[in-house]
Design a protein around this motif. Structure first.
Motif: not given
Length: 328
Positions: A79-97
């Motif tokens: 669960r923690v690992r999935a949440s960390l990947y989701a957080s990394a994806a969120g940051f990367r999508s903010s960089a994209m935006w």
């Protein structure tokens, strides 16, 4: 330094600093995830204040890397690992935006690819929606409506968008803007109507990601409608949506207010409301007029059209003098 090298070095430093090599690996838990997610909220807030800045893009990308460093910092549950990947994806999508908003589309494409991979590893449907919805917006700004529709369809096809009317509404509103980019007025009008209906059905008490609740509401639909009807050359309808958007924008939406004001001024100008248009355009804050790539481009086009519509007028002189002061 290469990004992967940076992550490897940072991970070694993170794990090894101040501890012997034989120390028991630390346990990474949801408290670590919560700290990362708070920083995500800060990035979202910064984007709404400033938008499009390379500094926001770089900070978000660096935080994505930090989330990945935590993956290697110790033991963790699935669960923690999935949440960390989701957080990394969120940051990367903010960089994209931020890159999309700043018109750095090559950088945006690079962030998109990394964000999509991280989102798949996380299994988080909300961040998948965000990334594909951003991709649709990117292709729309690039003048590629067919690809924009295809990307946005991926977002709209997720089970989350079928279950939650707020996600469905955002997908429909952005699809309406894509229809307008393709020149389909009837489809755009229909999709905007459906977006409003879906938003009214949304349960305001449901817990949703901060990136969605921070910006999406009826004012955002009006913002997209202002853009869409401007593309279609329906300036009166665009102006009406611009006024509605400004009336409904929340106070923290500083970047959106600047963009809406610039678009509204253009809609007024195209209806030959020259004095009103210049007054409106002068209401764009100086830092956005000079420092936000999208706003600067809009105001440059506004100035060109003003020179064509009212050459040599006192209003044109006023605008030119204003822009000289803004750029100093």
């Amino acid at each position: 330094m290469d990004r992967r090298t940076f992550i490897t070095v940072s991970t070694a430093a993170f794990v090894g600093a101040g501890a012997p090599a034989t120390a028991t690996p630390r346990r990474v838990g949801m408290a670590d995830v919560a700290l990362i997610q708070q920083r995500f909220s800060d990035v979202v807030a910064s984007d709404h204040r400033h938008g499009g800045q390379r500094g926001i893009e770089m900070r978000a990308a660096a935080l994505a890397d930090e989330a990945l460093v935590l993956q290697e910092a110790g033991t963790a549950s699935q669960r923690v690992r999935a949440s960390l990947y989701a957080s990394a994806a969120g940051f990367r999508s903010s960089a994209m935006w931020a890159a999309i908003d700043g018109r750095r589309f090559g950088d945006a494409s690079n962030h998109m690819r990394e964000a999509q991979l991280l989102a798949e590893m996380s299994g988080d449907p909300a961040i998948k929606f965000r990334i594909w919805s951003h991709a649709g917006t990117m292709y729309r700004h690039l003048g590629r409506p067919a690809e924009a529709a295809a990307a946005n369809d991926v977002a709209r096809g997720l089970a989350l968008a079928r279950r939650d009317p707020m996600f469905a509404s955002l997908g429909l509103a952005r699809h309406a803007a894509i229809h307008a980019a393709a020149g389909d007025r009837a489809a755009a009008r229909r999709s905007f109507g459906q977006a409003r209906e879906a938003l009214y059905r949304a349960d305001v008490g449901e817990v949703r990601p901060v990136w969605l609740t921070a910006f999406y509401d009826a004012a955002e639909i009006d913002s997209l409608a202002l853009s869409a009807y401007s593309l279609l050359g329906d300036w009166a309808t665009a102006e009406a949506h611009g006024h509605r958007c400004l009336a409904g924008l929340r106070l923290h939406m500083v970047r959106s207010k600047a963009i809406t004001t610039a678009r509204l001024a253009r809609a007024q100008l195209e209806q030959r409301e020259v004095e009103t248009a210049v007054d409106t355009a002068m209401g764009v804050p100086a830092d956005a007029a000079a420092g936000h790539p999208r706003v600067s481009a809009m105001l440059a086009i506004f100035g060109d059209r003003l020179n064509q519509i009212a050459p040599g007028s006192s209003h044109t002189d006023t605008w030119q003098s204003h822009m000289v002061r803004v750029k100093v």
